[in-house]
Design a protein around this motif. Structure first.
Motif, PDB file in Angstrom:
ATOM      1  N   ALA A 154      -5.189  -3.700  -3.832  1.00 16.24           N
ATOM      2  CA  ALA A 154      -4.611  -2.379  -3.543  1.00 16.24           C
ATOM      3  C   ALA A 154      -5.718  -1.335  -3.420  1.00 16.24           C
ATOM      4  O   ALA A 154      -5.693  -0.468  -2.545  1.00 16.24           O
ATOM      5  CB  ALA A 154      -3.618  -1.991  -4.637  1.00 16.24           C
ATOM      6  N   LEU A 155      -6.717  -1.425  -4.301  1.00 21.04           N
ATOM      7  CA  LEU A 155      -7.836  -0.481  -4.230  1.00 21.04           C
ATOM      8  C   LEU A 155      -8.563  -0.610  -2.888  1.00 21.04           C
ATOM      9  O   LEU A 155      -8.842   0.392  -2.225  1.00 21.04           O
ATOM     10  CB  LEU A 155      -8.828  -0.741  -5.376  1.00 21.04           C
ATOM     11  CG  LEU A 155     -10.170   0.002  -5.223  1.00 21.04           C
ATOM     12  CD1 LEU A 155      -9.972   1.495  -5.453  1.00 21.04           C
ATOM     13  CD2 LEU A 155     -11.235  -0.555  -6.134  1.00 21.04           C
ATOM     14  N   CYS A 156      -8.865  -1.854  -2.516  1.00 24.18           N
ATOM     15  CA  CYS A 156      -9.623  -2.059  -1.284  1.00 24.18           C
ATOM     16  C   CYS A 156      -8.837  -1.594  -0.061  1.00 24.18           C
ATOM     17  O   CYS A 156      -9.404  -1.098   0.898  1.00 24.18           O
ATOM     18  CB  CYS A 156     -10.043  -3.521  -1.151  1.00 24.18           C
ATOM     19  SG  CYS A 156     -11.365  -3.946  -2.317  1.00 24.18           S
ATOM     20  N   ARG A 157      -7.536  -1.745  -0.133  1.00 25.48           N
ATOM     21  CA  ARG A 157      -6.714  -1.240   0.988  1.00 25.48           C
ATOM     22  C   ARG A 157      -6.751   0.287   1.021  1.00 25.48           C
ATOM     23  O   ARG A 157      -6.814   0.893   2.084  1.00 25.48           O
ATOM     24  CB  ARG A 157      -5.287  -1.739   0.864  1.00 25.48           C
ATOM     25  CG  ARG A 157      -5.222  -3.213   1.185  1.00 25.48           C
ATOM     26  CD  ARG A 157      -3.831  -3.771   1.124  1.00 25.48           C
ATOM     27  NE  ARG A 157      -3.894  -5.173   1.584  1.00 25.48           N
ATOM     28  CZ  ARG A 157      -2.868  -5.962   1.667  1.00 25.48           C
ATOM     29  NH1 ARG A 157      -1.662  -5.532   1.337  1.00 25.48           N
ATOM     30  NH2 ARG A 157      -3.010  -7.193   2.087  1.00 25.48           N
ATOM     31  N   HIS A 158      -6.721   0.892  -0.168  1.00 19.10           N
ATOM     32  CA  HIS A 158      -6.785   2.355  -0.239  1.00 19.10           C
ATOM     33  C   HIS A 158      -8.090   2.859   0.362  1.00 19.10           C
ATOM     34  O   HIS A 158      -8.107   3.813   1.128  1.00 19.10           O
ATOM     35  CB  HIS A 158      -6.668   2.793  -1.704  1.00 19.10           C
ATOM     36  CG  HIS A 158      -6.867   4.271  -1.905  1.00 19.10           C
ATOM     37  ND1 HIS A 158      -5.894   5.191  -1.612  1.00 19.10           N
ATOM     38  CD2 HIS A 158      -7.942   4.974  -2.338  1.00 19.10           C
ATOM     39  CE1 HIS A 158      -6.349   6.403  -1.878  1.00 19.10           C
ATOM     40  NE2 HIS A 158      -7.593   6.287  -2.309  1.00 19.10           N
ATOM     41  N   VAL A 159      -9.182   2.186   0.003  1.00 18.28           N
ATOM     42  CA  VAL A 159     -10.496   2.681   0.428  1.00 18.28           C
ATOM     43  C   VAL A 159     -10.842   2.233   1.846  1.00 18.28           C
ATOM     44  O   VAL A 159     -11.363   3.005   2.634  1.00 18.28           O
ATOM     45  CB  VAL A 159     -11.599   2.220  -0.549  1.00 18.28           C
ATOM     46  CG1 VAL A 159     -12.980   2.646  -0.048  1.00 18.28           C
ATOM     47  CG2 VAL A 159     -11.353   2.784  -1.944  1.00 18.28           C
ATOM     48  N   PHE A 160     -10.559   0.963   2.158  1.00 12.98           N
ATOM     49  CA  PHE A 160     -11.073   0.410   3.414  1.00 12.98           C
ATOM     50  C   PHE A 160     -10.000   0.192   4.472  1.00 12.98           C
ATOM     51  O   PHE A 160     -10.312  -0.279   5.564  1.00 12.98           O
ATOM     52  CB  PHE A 160     -11.798  -0.914   3.149  1.00 12.98           C
ATOM     53  CG  PHE A 160     -13.050  -0.762   2.321  1.00 12.98           C
ATOM     54  CD1 PHE A 160     -14.162  -0.120   2.843  1.00 12.98           C
ATOM     55  CD2 PHE A 160     -13.103  -1.240   1.023  1.00 12.98           C
ATOM     56  CE1 PHE A 160     -15.317   0.026   2.104  1.00 12.98           C
ATOM     57  CE2 PHE A 160     -14.257  -1.099   0.271  1.00 12.98           C
ATOM     58  CZ  PHE A 160     -15.362  -0.469   0.806  1.00 12.98           C
ATOM     59  N   GLY A 161      -8.737   0.478   4.146  1.00 18.20           N
ATOM     60  CA  GLY A 161      -7.716   0.351   5.176  1.00 18.20           C
ATOM     61  C   GLY A 161      -6.632  -0.646   4.811  1.00 18.20           C
ATOM     62  O   GLY A 161      -6.876  -1.629   4.125  1.00 18.20           O
ATOM     63  N   ASP A 162      -5.420  -0.372   5.311  1.00 18.35           N
ATOM     64  CA  ASP A 162      -4.227  -1.120   4.916  1.00 18.35           C
ATOM     65  C   ASP A 162      -4.265  -2.599   5.271  1.00 18.35           C
ATOM     66  O   ASP A 162      -3.557  -3.401   4.696  1.00 18.35           O
ATOM     67  CB  ASP A 162      -2.988  -0.507   5.583  1.00 18.35           C
ATOM     68  CG  ASP A 162      -2.621   0.806   4.931  1.00 18.35           C
ATOM     69  OD1 ASP A 162      -3.095   1.041   3.800  1.00 18.35           O
ATOM     70  OD2 ASP A 162      -1.891   1.597   5.559  1.00 18.35           O
ATOM     71  N   GLU A 163      -5.094  -2.950   6.250  1.00 21.89           N
ATOM     72  CA  GLU A 163      -5.083  -4.328   6.722  1.00 21.89           C
ATOM     73  C   GLU A 163      -5.973  -5.250   5.889  1.00 21.89           C
ATOM     74  O   GLU A 163      -6.022  -6.444   6.123  1.00 21.89           O
ATOM     75  CB  GLU A 163      -5.583  -4.396   8.176  1.00 21.89           C
ATOM     76  CG  GLU A 163      -4.843  -3.461   9.127  1.00 21.89           C
ATOM     77  CD  GLU A 163      -3.369  -3.746   9.160  1.00 21.89           C
ATOM     78  OE1 GLU A 163      -3.005  -4.921   9.286  1.00 21.89           O
ATOM     79  OE2 GLU A 163      -2.575  -2.787   9.008  1.00 21.89           O
ATOM     80  N   ARG A 164      -6.710  -4.655   4.939  1.00 17.62           N
ATOM     81  CA  ARG A 164      -7.724  -5.444   4.222  1.00 17.62           C
ATOM     82  C   ARG A 164      -7.121  -6.483   3.277  1.00 17.62           C
ATOM     83  O   ARG A 164      -6.032  -6.308   2.738  1.00 17.62           O
ATOM     84  CB  ARG A 164      -8.641  -4.538   3.413  1.00 17.62           C
ATOM     85  CG  ARG A 164      -9.405  -3.510   4.228  1.00 17.62           C
ATOM     86  CD  ARG A 164     -10.550  -4.098   5.022  1.00 17.62           C
ATOM     87  NE  ARG A 164     -10.144  -4.892   6.158  1.00 17.62           N
ATOM     88  CZ  ARG A 164      -9.717  -4.395   7.305  1.00 17.62           C
ATOM     89  NH1 ARG A 164      -9.610  -3.089   7.475  1.00 17.62           N
ATOM     90  NH2 ARG A 164      -9.379  -5.192   8.292  1.00 17.62           N
ATOM     91  N   GLU A 165      -7.884  -7.573   3.154  1.00 20.44           N
ATOM     92  CA  GLU A 165      -7.559  -8.574   2.142  1.00 20.44           C
ATOM     93  C   GLU A 165      -8.787  -8.736   1.265  1.00 20.44           C
ATOM     94  O   GLU A 165      -9.884  -8.382   1.666  1.00 20.44           O
ATOM     95  CB  GLU A 165      -7.258  -9.920   2.809  1.00 20.44           C
ATOM     96  CG  GLU A 165      -5.890  -9.970   3.428  1.00 20.44           C
ATOM     97  CD  GLU A 165      -5.674 -11.257   4.192  1.00 20.44           C
ATOM     98  OE1 GLU A 165      -6.397 -12.227   3.906  1.00 20.44           O
ATOM     99  OE2 GLU A 165      -4.805 -11.262   5.063  1.00 20.44           O
ATOM    100  N   ILE A 166      -8.574  -9.285   0.086  1.00 22.83           N
ATOM    101  CA  ILE A 166      -9.750  -9.567  -0.732  1.00 22.83           C
ATOM    102  C   ILE A 166      -9.774 -11.042  -1.095  1.00 22.83           C
ATOM    103  O   ILE A 166      -8.777 -11.754  -0.965  1.00 22.83           O
ATOM    104  CB  ILE A 166      -9.793  -8.731  -2.032  1.00 22.83           C
ATOM    105  CG1 ILE A 166      -8.607  -9.046  -2.949  1.00 22.83           C
ATOM    106  CG2 ILE A 166      -9.840  -7.260  -1.721  1.00 22.83           C
ATOM    107  CD1 ILE A 166      -8.805  -8.545  -4.367  1.00 22.83           C
TER     108      ILE A 166
END
Lengths: 800, 348
Positions: B236-248
């Motif tokens: 959720a953090l990475c989507r907030h910072v780097f965009g909604d499409e991101r996965e980790i």
């Protein structure tokens, strides 16, 4: 460490490309990258030199006829000093590719036709520092006949494929090929198989002339040696040499190569000594201060913390780190002692750091070795030496110290393990994963007992089991959830909200926010120690520029002004909110105080087609500080008191800022001399103690209706001595203006023409207001008179 | 001339004059002169006494009509002149809108603080407290309480500026974990905190190393914290910072104070995972380290690891900002060249 695929195949089947394997190993275990040596190499074959004749036109070149497996020998001109008839060599044929884009073409060398090149190892990709010394200045020569025309890549490991694993300190178990095979095997669900090393029993005898003693048993839990007699030291086989040089280890001779090979194979460093160079009992003990260890190219001065291997009065080496030259094995060695020990990691680490001798062996001891295979690794090294150097007699294991290696037994709960992963795996699934790692499991109801072999000494507690199960199961199979506990109210602390508010004010005033280093030079902490702090100094700074903890934000801000103005960015408004460090005498730990500070220089407003330029000055910055102070919402009296206390600020344009009589900051112009030394234009700075401002009582704001009655104004112009300050006059006006005096503002300050020398003219606007009734002129006039009388009396002003 | 004709002629002249007027003043004068009490119409009506009684109403009506007509003519002309005047004024006042503005400047928040605050806001929204901690820290909290005893090889991973044997410049914001855990009252609910701040390493400054940089530590301790919670939170953090499409994705790693430990990669925000220069053609970018709080760390803070579990993560705002905005040199953050700083006006 680089895991050679060719080597790995001895233990597990390999069915994937190195790229795929490196990816998979990275995701389940250890960060890895694929390595493919010699991808660019082509046209390299074995050549047999059938004749060598001198070059007619050169002293050093030779004309060689070389059998490369073709119908006719080819002629190659070669300049290597060691080229000779009957050698088996590496030939780069016409059209072949060598590293770094080198291409070999037929041609003529001083008139003689040359159809390729006879190569040195470094010319075909083996780094010069890892190739055998004897070939350093010439071509490589095979030890034994090879088939002419055969490609050389496999013989020399030139196109080896490897997986370069970058281990974290806890996974030193993979610093040996066998440990790596377990890890990679678990990833691919393949159990590795290993051959148990064996000795030629007919050669094994009791040793009667070597005794071993370990004085520091706590630091050397295992110390085992074996001797081999009547050996012939020579070269190790090519398959050993190529594996070593691909590991970044230079082949030396058949004994040292065997020892190094076992280190890579088992992860257990092995040391070798020339038995005939020993001067007595082989002893592991602490050195005396000032003892010297003779290495090949230098002497190391030891101290009493160094653990050394000695023999009589000879210091042979630093235990677990390096062997000196006094008992080193060379081509004349007849009898050899092989040592397999386990040395305390911290002790090795410190000594290796102290003497700048970190290498493959010390790296392994620092991170730990498997003390369950010490004896086996020694057998393996012994058998390899016997195999390469043919001993007549091998001693039984001689024990200096021995600690029984026990597997680790870890208790856990299936439920708890699942719960920590956020998964719901069955007992069978968990047990199966642990089995892939070679761990035995026993399950009673929810209770899981895992028996971990000594090779995984990093495993100790249930959480370690959680990690193993989770990573092999695959982190990609974890669901995404959020903590589902009781709701919490998040947020900033009150003080952080306070400082955020102050930062917003300065942003609103057009100032850019900067972030500077907290570590300053001695000069910088001297320059603005306005809080009279004791300095806080680093024990081991990296540079003089960053040696002391900052006691003011101003040096950083001035550095920023200088940096920007040197780049022709002259009009600046910048601020920083950060901590300064205030240490009291006799106290080790400095207090960390939140500060906010700013600097302005150049123009506030640049001249433009419709605006006149306006330069920054003291009053411009003071206006910003006033606004900042009003946003503190403090119920406090703020004052500016002129000061000349600060060496690097202008004595006539600097003030301490007080809140209720306490100094909370300063504002001023940089001293002209300081400005010059820093190469900055006229610059004004301020800093304020946020902690002190935050501690002030807040205003109790209760709404009041806007007054319904009109105010009455009076203007007052006075002539007063130049050194009287506006602040004093204003205070006096308020003191005497009565309860309806609502506001006093200065609207003119004039000195110069038409005003007598040392005097100035000031003009004030006084506003009277009674919020509850209409004011009468009489009331105002009465108050106004009192104001004027007091000014005349106290400041000897002339009312104009 | 009969009164009748007189009035008609006045009308004709009046309307004619109104039409010919060029200034508002002329029209005003005309109104006063023709229609005023001393004007010719009023004067002419004084001759009413000579008109036969039966004709008087007719003349009266005529007189009124004449007045109205003249009035109307004047007003019409006035409107016309006013329009002209306004049109003229507008023409006169025309400006070149492409000339530059009178500058109104707001300052620019430092890009690192913008990055940090963006992340803080995300976690505040999830109920995390922001707890900064000390920059000068005890060896005890910076290392020992994080399961890094003296002589632990992990101390090699981070060279430390010491002030004395026991005091140091904190090397990690994780140093705050012990302090927060021991201060927290678990009867009031879980501990959820992030700790942003400056940390120090004994490093030479170059394009990718800095002796001072920022970190944000995150810690949640509660009865039911799992690796899945950690993964969900960080995604959720990475989507907030780097965009909604991101996965980790998680990769196993090692930190002495977490077990399991993972490195966290985010799918490349530049190429979406296909592989590009930014992700070094892997499709993934390493952004932070994380794990479940090591049971020893919990125990040292008086928390029973059988009852509670924790998750922790540490991320670097410099790295986030460098990735997101293509900043190549970490020293740029600390040089404070205003031309660098001002590019980030309003990005967060």
């Amino acid at each position: 460490m680089k895991i050679s695929i060719d080597w790995l195949k001895e233990y597990i089947p390999v069915t994937h490309t190195v790229e795929e394997m490196a990816d998979k190993i990275s995701l389940t275990g250890i960060e890895s990258g694929p390595v493919k040596l010699g991808e660019e190499l082509t046209g390299l074959v074995v050549g047999h030199i059938t004749s060598v004749t001198p070059h007619p036109d050169s002293d050093h070149l030779k004309v060689c006829q070389v059998d490369v497996g073709e119908d006719e020998d080819i002629q190659i001109v070669c300049g290597a000093p060691n080229v000779a008839k009957d050698q088996y060599v590496i030939v780069a044929k016409h059209g072949s590719h060598l590293p770094n884009g080198v291409r070999i073409k037929r041609g003529k060398l001083r008139g003689q036709e040359s159809n390729g090149m006879i190569c040195g190892l470094d010319e075909v990709g083996v780094p010069a520092q890892y190739m055998p010394k004897e070939f350093e200045n010439g071509i490589y020569v095979f030890d034994q006949p090879e088939t002419p025309g055969q490609e050389v890549y496999d013989l020399l490991g030139l196109k080896d494929q490897m997986i370069d694993i970058d281990i974290t300190p806890n996974r030193a178990d993979t610093l040996g090929m066998r440990g790596a095979a377990w890890e990679i095997g678990a990833t691919y669900d393949e159990k590795p198989s290993f051959k148990k090393p064996e000795l030629d029993d007919t050669k094994v005898k009791d040793s009667n002339n070597l005794s071993v003693k370990v004085e520091e048993k706590a630091l050397v839990p295992d110390y085992l040696v074996r001797e081999l007699k009547d050996i012939t030291v020579g070269k190790s086989p090519l398959w050993v040499q190529r594996r070593l040089w691909n590991q970044g280890i230079r082949p030396v001779n058949s004994v040292i190569d065997a020892a190094n090979y076992v280190m890579i194979e088992y992860g257990q460093p092995i040391q070798a000594y020339d038995l005939d160079k020993l001067a007595g009992e082989l002893t592991v003990k602490k050195a005396h201060d000032g003892d010297k260890l003779q290495l090949v190219d230098e002497d190391k001065v030891l101290n009493h913390n160094d653990l050394v291997v000695t023999s009589g009065d000879k210091i042979l080496g630093l235990a677990g780190i390096v062997n000196g030259k006094l008992a080193s094995v060379d081509e004349n060695t007849k009898n050899v002692v092989l040592e397999a020990g386990v040395f305390d990691g911290a002790s090795v680490r410190k000594a290796a750091q102290r003497h700048d001798l970190r290498d493959d062996a010390s790296n392994r001891f620092e991170k730990g070795v498997d003390n369950g295979i010490v004896s086996e690794a020694l057998v393996r090294a012994t058998s390899l030496v016997d195999q390469f150097s043919t001993a007549k007699e091998i001693s039984k294991e001689i024990v200096g110290n021995y600690t029984k290696a026990e597997p680790t037994v870890i208790d856990g709960s299936i439920k708890h393990i699942n719960h920590l992963m956020g998964l719901n795996l069955s007992t069978d699934e968990i047990v199966k994963i642990l089995d892939r790692l070679g761990f035995e499991s026993e399950v009673t109801g929810d209770k899981l007992t895992v028996t971990v072999p000594t090779r995984r000494w990093d495993m100790a507690i249930e959480a370690d089991v959680v990690e193993e199960v989770n990573r092999i199961y695959g982190y990609e199979n974890l669901p995404n959830t959020l903590p589902a506990g009781m709701e919490t109210r998040g947020g900033y602390s009150k003080k952080r909200e306070f400082s955020n508010k102050l930062r917003d004010v300065l942003l609103g005033e057009g100032m850019d926010e900067v972030i500077n280093y907290s570590l300053l030079s001695k000069k910088e902490v001297d320059d603005f120690n306005t809080i009279h702090s004791e300095y806080t100094k680093l024990l081991h700074p990296m540079t003089e520029d960053h040696e002391y903890l900052r006691n003011s934000l101003i040096p950083g801000l001035v550095r920023n002004v200088a940096y920007n103005q040197a780049r022709n960015e002259n009009d600046l408004g910048i601020f920083e909110q950060a901590r300064i460090f205030n240490r009291e005498k006799g106290v080790a730990r400095p207090e960390e105080v939140e500060y906010i500070g700013g600097a302005v220089s150049g123009n506030v407003v640049n001249g433009s087609w419709n605006t006149k330029a306006q330069k920054t000055d003291f009053y411009y910055l003071k206006g910003i500080v006033d606004e900042l102070l009003s946003f503190t919402n403090a119920d406090a009296k703020f004052e500016y008191i002129a000061t000349s206390d600060y060496t690097n600020l202008h004595p006539g344009q600097t003030a301490k800022i007080l809140a209720n009589g306490q100094v909370v900051g300063l504002i001023g112009k940089l001293h002209p001399k300081y400005q010059k030394s820093q190469s900055v234009d006229d610059t004004f700075v301020f800093e304020l103690n946020i902690d002190a401002l935050f501690d002030l009582n807040p205003r109790n704001v209760q709404s009041q209706s806007a007054p319904k009655y009109p105010s009455i104004s009076r203007d007052l112009a006075i002539l007063v001595k130049s050194d009287v300050q506006n602040g004093e006059i204003i205070d006096d006006i308020y003191a005497n203006g009565g309860k309806y005096l609502n506001n006093v503002t200065i609207f003119d300050v004039y000195e110069g023409k038409n005003i007598k020398t040392n005097y100035k003219s000031l003009a004030y606007h006084l506003e009277f207001l009674n919020p509850n009734d209409t004011l009468t002129d009489e009331e105002v006039e009465k108050a106004f008179s009192l104001v004027k009388d007091s000014l005349v009396q106290k400041f000897n002003v002339e009312i104009r | 001339m009969s009164l009748d004709d007189k009035l008609k002629s006045l009308r004709e002249n009046g309307i004619d004059e109104a039409k010919r007027a060029e200034k508002l003043q002329e029209l005003n004068d005309l109104r006063v002169n023709l229609l005023g009490k001393k004007g010719p119409i009023t004067k002419a009506l004084r001759g009413m006494k000579d008109v036969p009684a039966e004709k008087r109403p007719e003349i009266g009506t005529l007189a009124n009509n004449v007045k109205n007509d003249i009035q109307a003519a004047i007003e019409e002309k006035m409107t016309e002149l006013n329009e002209k005047l306004v049109a003229h004024q507008l023409e006169e006042e025309k400006i070149d809108v492409t000339l530059p503005a009178t500058k109104q400047v707001q300052g620019t928040k430092h890009i690192l603080n913008q990055t940090i605050e963006d992340i803080e806001q995300f976690f505040i929204g999830l109920g995390y407290e922001v707890a900064p901690g000390y920059e000068v820290e005890e060896d005890h909290y910076n290392f020992e309480r994080l399961n890094i005893p003296k002589d632990h090889p992990a101390r090699d991973m981070q060279d430390t500026f010491y002030l004395s044997d026991e005091l140091l410049m904190r090397t990690q914001t994780s140093a705050q974990e012990g302090r927060d855990m021991e201060a927290h009252d678990f009867s009031k609910g879980p501990l959820k905190m992030i700790s942003p701040g400056v940390v120090y390493r004994r490093d030479d400054d170059d394009a990718t190393h800095s002796h001072q940089f920022h970190q944000i530590e995150g810690l949640v301790v509660d009865k039911n914290i799992s690796m899945a919670d950690l993964k969900g939170t960080l995604e959720a953090l990475c989507r907030h910072v780097f965009g909604d499409e991101r996965e980790i994705r998680f990769r196993p790693s090692y930190f002495p104070f977490t077990e399991p430990s993972v490195e966290v990669d985010v799918s490349c925000f530049n190429c979406g995972g296909k592989g590009c220069r930014i992700c070094k053609y892997t499709g993934w970018i390493e952004v932070l380290g994380a794990g479940l709080t090591h049971p020893n760390v919990l125990k040292m803070s008086g928390i029973d690891p059988n009852e509670y579990s924790g998750m922790a993560f540490g991320l670097g705002p410099e790295r986030f900002a460098m990735l997101k905005y293509g900043i190549n040199d970490i020293r740029d953050f600390y040089l404070n060249d205003v031309r660098f700083l001002e590019q980030f006006k309003g990005v967060n």
